[in-house]
Design a protein around this motif. Structure first.
Motif, PDB file in Angstrom:
ATOM      1  N   ASP A 151      -6.478  -2.792  -6.295  1.00  0.00           N
ATOM      2  CA  ASP A 151      -5.039  -2.784  -6.000  1.00  0.00           C
ATOM      3  C   ASP A 151      -4.201  -3.724  -6.875  1.00  0.00           C
ATOM      4  N   HIS A 202       0.814  -1.216   0.000  1.00  0.00           N
ATOM      5  CA  HIS A 202       0.000   0.000   0.000  1.00  0.00           C
ATOM      6  C   HIS A 202       0.843   1.259   0.000  1.00  0.00           C
ATOM      7  N   GLU A 226       0.473  -7.929  -0.808  1.00  0.00           N
ATOM      8  CA  GLU A 226      -0.642  -8.338  -1.667  1.00  0.00           C
ATOM      9  C   GLU A 226      -0.161  -9.162  -2.863  1.00  0.00           C
TER      10      GLU A 226
HETATM   11 MN    MN Z   1      -5.277  -3.324  -0.826  1.00  0.00          MN
END
Ligand code: MN
Ligand code: PEP
Length: 341
Positions: free
Chosen positions: A310, A273, A299
């Motif tokens: 994302d 992030h 992620e």
């Molecule tokens: Mn995310």
């Protein structure tokens, strides 16, 4: 105030101190270290001082906790780092926890494929959001209860503890049915009613630093969870807002050693992030691990180009094993070993 018991203090002596602390309306938090037991008396300092516990049987000394955050302070840790268990995995100390998975649970295939790659690559926990904090109210908000059901299935198949976000107290029951760790997102770091509620629930918490929160504000937020008697809190640095516009957020890696000086709680880093871009995730992860982070939450997606949320920052599932091997080497530089799966 912190009451330091003598190394040979008996359980009766500890109970006696706890009862006296409570008698003036203060809370007593017991921390049993390897050598000594510490009792944090949280309440009106003058009332506790008037008890004159210095002279009580089994008490070595009574010292004030100088920081505004008490239970999360390094002082209350008595010089020891917190190590705790989550679904059979140890977090903190010399253990390094690699937490990986999709930003958002999108479908059964997407989640299970990601979970398999993460487990095979050496991740110890599976992340995945069912309730998503999105900047736009028109963006996909997560699968909700269906997402939780899929996480439960992934946990059943791959045996990995689940990390998932809780945004609203009204969803706490279904979330607790599947979550081994409740993630409190950056935007909710100062949602004090939510923090107190997960504190009372006793479930391990991954507390993300707010976009413009100071380390002291982060530790004060952790305090809301700890004060309810819930000791399993992980602090998470996920990038903060600065004047720099070349990347999404600025990953504040200095927070890793500094938080570890200020607090006994484990420190996890989220490179995804902060970066917002896949190509930055590896270098940031290596730096975080080498700086002594207690873990990384990252992620991963089987097909990032098609991710609902994302995608640009997600590692490709088929590249996860190489990524994890590199992070393991960097963690070793800081004297840490991957937590056994
Ligand atoms: Mn995310
Ligand atoms: C996430 O983990 O997907 C997330 C939304 O994180 P943050 O709260 O740090 O933005």
């Amino acid at each position: 105030m912190m009451i330091v018991m003598k190394p040979n203090a008996t359980s009766e002596e500890i109970e006696h101190v706890v009862a006296r602390v409570r008698s003036v309306g203060a809370r007593a938090h017991i921390s049993r270290g390897e050598e000594v037991t510490l009792i944090g008396a949280i309440g009106d300092r003058e009332h506790v001082q008037r008890l004159e516990l210095d002279g009580a049987p089994g008490v070595a000394q009574v010292v004030p906790i100088l920081k505004p955050y008490k239970l999360s302070s390094a002082q209350f840790g008595g010089g020891e780092r917190s190590v705790f268990e989550i679904g059979g995995r140890r977090v903190g100390g010399e253990h390094f926890a690699l937490i990986a998975g999709p930003c958002t649970v999108e479908s059964r295939e997407q989640l299970l494929e990601t979970a398999r790659a993460c487990r095979d690559g050496g991740a110890v926990m599976l992340r995945g959001g069912a309730y998503k904090p999105r900047t736009s109210p028109y963006a996909f908000q997560g699968l909700g209860q269906e997402g939780l059901r899929l996480l439960a299935e992934a946990k059943e198949i791959y045996g990995m503890p689940i990390v998932t976000e809780l945004m609203d107290v009204r969803d706490i029951e279904p979330v607790l049915e599947v979550a081994d760790v409740v993630q409190i997102g950056a935007r909710n770091m100062q949602n004090y009613t939510l923090l107190s509620e997960v504190g009372r629930a006793g479930v391990p918490v991954l507390l993300k630093r707010g976009l413009s929160a100071t380390l002291e504000e982060l530790l004060m937020a952790a305090e809301y969870v700890l004060k309810e008697g819930n000791e399993r809190v992980m602090l998470c640095e996920r990038g903060i807002r600065t004047f720099e516009t070349a990347y999404r957020f600025t990953l504040d890696l200095m927070a890793v050693p500094v938080l570890k000086q200020l607090s006994h709680l484990p420190v996890i880093v989220d490179p995804s992030h902060a970066a917002g871009r896949r190509d930055l995730v590896m270098p940031l992860s290596l730096a975080a691990a080498a700086a002594g982070a207690d873990g990384i939450i990252v992620e991963v997606h089987p097909n990032p180009e098609e991710a609902i949320c994302d995608g640009p920052q997600a590692l490709r599932a088929d590249e996860f094993a190489d990524y994890a091997a590199a992070v393991e080497r960097a963690a070793a530089v800081a004297g840490k070993v991957f937590a056994a799966a």
